[in-house]
Design an enzyme around this catalytic site. Structure first.
Site, PDB file in Angstrom:
ATOM      1  N   HIS A 220      -9.280   4.860  -2.342  1.00  0.00           N
ATOM      2  CA  HIS A 220      -8.556   4.971  -0.949  1.00  0.00           C
ATOM      3  C   HIS A 220      -9.373   5.878  -0.042  1.00  0.00           C
ATOM      4  CE1 HIS A 220      -4.155   3.679  -1.776  1.00  0.00           C
ATOM      5  NE2 HIS A 220      -5.115   3.481  -3.130  1.00  0.00           N
TER       6      HIS A 220
ATOM      7  N   ALA B 281     -11.492   4.835   2.401  1.00  0.00           N
ATOM      8  CA  ALA B 281     -12.922   4.354   2.226  1.00  0.00           C
ATOM      9  C   ALA B 281     -13.685   3.855   3.643  1.00  0.00           C
ATOM     10  CB  ALA B 281     -13.001   3.425   1.330  1.00  0.00           C
TER      11      ALA B 281
ATOM     12  N   SER C  20      -8.783   2.329   8.639  1.00  0.00           N
ATOM     13  CA  SER C  20      -9.344   3.259  10.007  1.00  0.00           C
ATOM     14  C   SER C  20     -10.438   2.383  10.565  1.00  0.00           C
ATOM     15  CB  SER C  20      -9.550   4.573   9.546  1.00  0.00           C
ATOM     16  OG  SER C  20      -8.685   5.477   9.238  1.00  0.00           O
TER      17      SER C  20
ATOM     18  N   ASN D 138     -10.390   0.544  -0.050  1.00  0.00           N
ATOM     19  CA  ASN D 138      -9.449   0.401   0.862  1.00  0.00           C
ATOM     20  C   ASN D 138      -9.804   0.868   2.198  1.00  0.00           C
ATOM     21  OD1 ASN D 138      -7.588  -0.063  -1.224  1.00  0.00           O
ATOM     22  ND2 ASN D 138      -6.103   1.454  -0.527  1.00  0.00           N
TER      23      ASN D 138
ATOM     24  N   ASP E 276       0.973  -1.276   0.082  1.00  0.00           N
ATOM     25  CA  ASP E 276      -0.037  -0.134   0.082  1.00  0.00           C
ATOM     26  C   ASP E 276       1.002   1.437   0.066  1.00  0.00           C
ATOM     27  OD1 ASP E 276      -2.274   1.454   0.089  1.00  0.00           O
ATOM     28  OD2 ASP E 276      -2.312   1.448   2.425  1.00  0.00           O
ATOM     29  N   HIS E 277       0.508   2.240  -1.088  1.00  0.00           N
ATOM     30  CA  HIS E 277       1.386   3.447  -1.067  1.00  0.00           C
ATOM     31  C   HIS E 277       3.026   3.350  -0.965  1.00  0.00           C
ATOM     32  CE1 HIS E 277      -2.231   5.971  -0.449  1.00  0.00           C
ATOM     33  NE2 HIS E 277      -2.699   5.011   0.157  1.00  0.00           N
TER      34      HIS E 277
HETATM   35  P1  13P Z   1      -8.805   4.746   5.684  1.00  0.00           P
HETATM   36  O1  13P Z   1      -7.978   5.407   6.413  1.00  0.00           O
HETATM   37  O2  13P Z   1     -10.179   5.558   5.101  1.00  0.00           O
HETATM   38  O3  13P Z   1      -9.288   3.484   6.099  1.00  0.00           O
HETATM   39  O4  13P Z   1      -8.340   4.306   4.144  1.00  0.00           O
HETATM   40  C1  13P Z   1      -7.261   3.589   4.292  1.00  0.00           C
HETATM   41  C2  13P Z   1      -6.444   3.451   2.825  1.00  0.00           C
HETATM   42  O5  13P Z   1      -6.645   4.358   1.849  1.00  0.00           O
HETATM   43  C3  13P Z   1      -5.180   2.881   2.747  1.00  0.00           C
HETATM   44  O6  13P Z   1      -4.309   2.978   1.681  1.00  0.00           O
HETATM   45  O1  G3H Z   2      -3.207   4.868   3.581  1.00  0.00           O
HETATM   46  C1  G3H Z   2      -2.825   4.580   4.745  1.00  0.00           C
HETATM   47  C2  G3H Z   2      -3.000   3.490   5.336  1.00  0.00           C
HETATM   48  O2  G3H Z   2      -4.069   3.544   6.352  1.00  0.00           O
HETATM   49  C3  G3H Z   2      -1.967   2.870   6.223  1.00  0.00           C
HETATM   50  O3  G3H Z   2      -1.342   3.540   7.269  1.00  0.00           O
HETATM   51  O4  G3H Z   2       0.894   4.105   6.927  1.00  0.00           O
HETATM   52  O5  G3H Z   2      -0.200   4.593   9.080  1.00  0.00           O
HETATM   53  O6  G3H Z   2       0.361   2.136   8.304  1.00  0.00           O
HETATM   54  P1  G3H Z   2       0.098   3.454   7.900  1.00  0.00           P
HETATM   55 ZN    ZN Z   3      -4.624   4.857   0.775  1.00  0.00          ZN
END
Ligand code: 13P
Ligand code: G3H
Ligand code: ZN
Length: 309
Positions: A211, A213, A257, A254, A82-83
């Protein structure tokens, strides 16, 4: 079943108008809660790891925990970065067994984003790993970097065809008004479905990613606030908006949270109910159960991917 990439999952999801849940994982209890929920609902799954999660839990531990989940569930599961913020991080994840990576060049210029994303695609494709790119910028907290609302920007639909064509990405994350974290909207929740619709028209059959979501489930926010937490004013994306997005071109949603909130609420509650307890199993069991419950809810009521494994 071995890990899969996201291509077949997205093809079916697009054709049948549902979305796959991409849930962030950081430890054993989170992986167990998510995968038990998906097993109960026979749902395909994306488990995603941020660079912060990889630093926290260690690449090898995460891989081995996910391998255990594959044995326990026999589901099609993709393990996704992710990211990803650099070619080197994407390469390390590809070489280390991930089946999907995101290269997030959304903060770069259009040309630099294309150059970086294409470099990752050129490495990933021959290794059968799928790649997600991003155009437009979400507000909120990502890997401890706080993107202010003023620096966030909606995706420009007129850029998406060129981006996808020149990079060769398998999916594209777009910014339509969601943001990361638990404080998404000050007033009424507003998403730019017109942008999603226009992107969908320009990229027929192509999977879009949403993202930020999480719905920020009020019951868990309340539980946290009732047990010593202070997250007043938290607000997420209404579920009906997510269902609408899933019926359109969005194939990956995604969620992080909501899992954090569920877990924290239950840990706080358990510790307050039994102040003498110092056995982590006694507060992590209800936390794991809460993750399972929220993920089953998402699969059935929001994503519509139950029975699609
Ligand atoms: P939330 O913070 O809304 O759960 O998004 C998570 C996310 O986009 C992770 O890449
Ligand atoms: O987009 C971010 C995700 O919620 C992951 O969060 O980088 O704190 O692990 P994190
Ligand atoms: Zn994200």
């Amino acid at each position: 079943m071995p890990l899969v990439n996201t291509r077949e999952m997205f093809k079916k999801a697009y054709e049948e108008g549902y979305a796959i849940g991409a849930f962030n994982v950081n430890n054993m209890e989170i992986i167990q809660g998510i995968t038990e929920a998906a097993k109960n609902q026979k749902a395909p799954l994306i488990l995603q790891v941020s660079s912060g999660a990889r630093k926290y839990a260690n690449h090898t531990y995460l891989i081995k925990l996910v391998e255990a989940a594959l044995i326990e569930t026999d589901l099609p599961i993709a393990l996704h970065l992710d990211h990803g913020d650099s070619f080197e991080l994407c390469k390390a994840c590809i070489d280390g067994g991930f089946t999907s990576v995101m290269i997030d060049g959304s903060h770069l210029s259009f040309e630099d984003n294309i150059t970086l994303t294409k470099k990752v695609v050129d490495y990933a494709k021959p290794r059968n790993v799928s790649v997600e790119g991003e155009l437009g910028r979400l507000a909120g907290v990502e890997d401890e970097i706080n993107v202010n609302a003023e620096d966030a920007s909606y995706t420009k639909p007129e850029e998406v065809e060129e981006f996808v064509k020149r990079t060769g990405v398998d999916s594209l994350a777009i910014a339509i008004g969601t943001s990361h974290g638990a404080f998404k909207f000050k007033g009424e929740a507003k998403l730019r479905f017109d942008i999603l619709e226009e992107v969908g028209k320009r990229l027929p059959g192509f999977p879009i990613v949403l993202h930020g979501a999480s719905s920020v489930v009020p019951e868990y926010v309340q539980l946290i606030n009732e047990h010593g937490g202070e997250i007043a004013g938290a607000k997420g994306v209404p579920e009906e908006m997510l269902r609408r997005a899933a019926s359109m071109a969005v194939c990956k949603i995604n969620i992080d949270s909501d899992l954090r909130l569920a877990m924290t609420a239950k840990v706080r509650e358990a510790l307050e109910q039994d102040p003498k307890n110092f056995d982590p199993r006694k507060y992590l069991s209800p936390a794991r159960d809460a993750i399972k419950e929220i993920v089953e809810h998402k699969i059935v009521e929001v994503l519509g991917c139950n029975g699609k494994a």
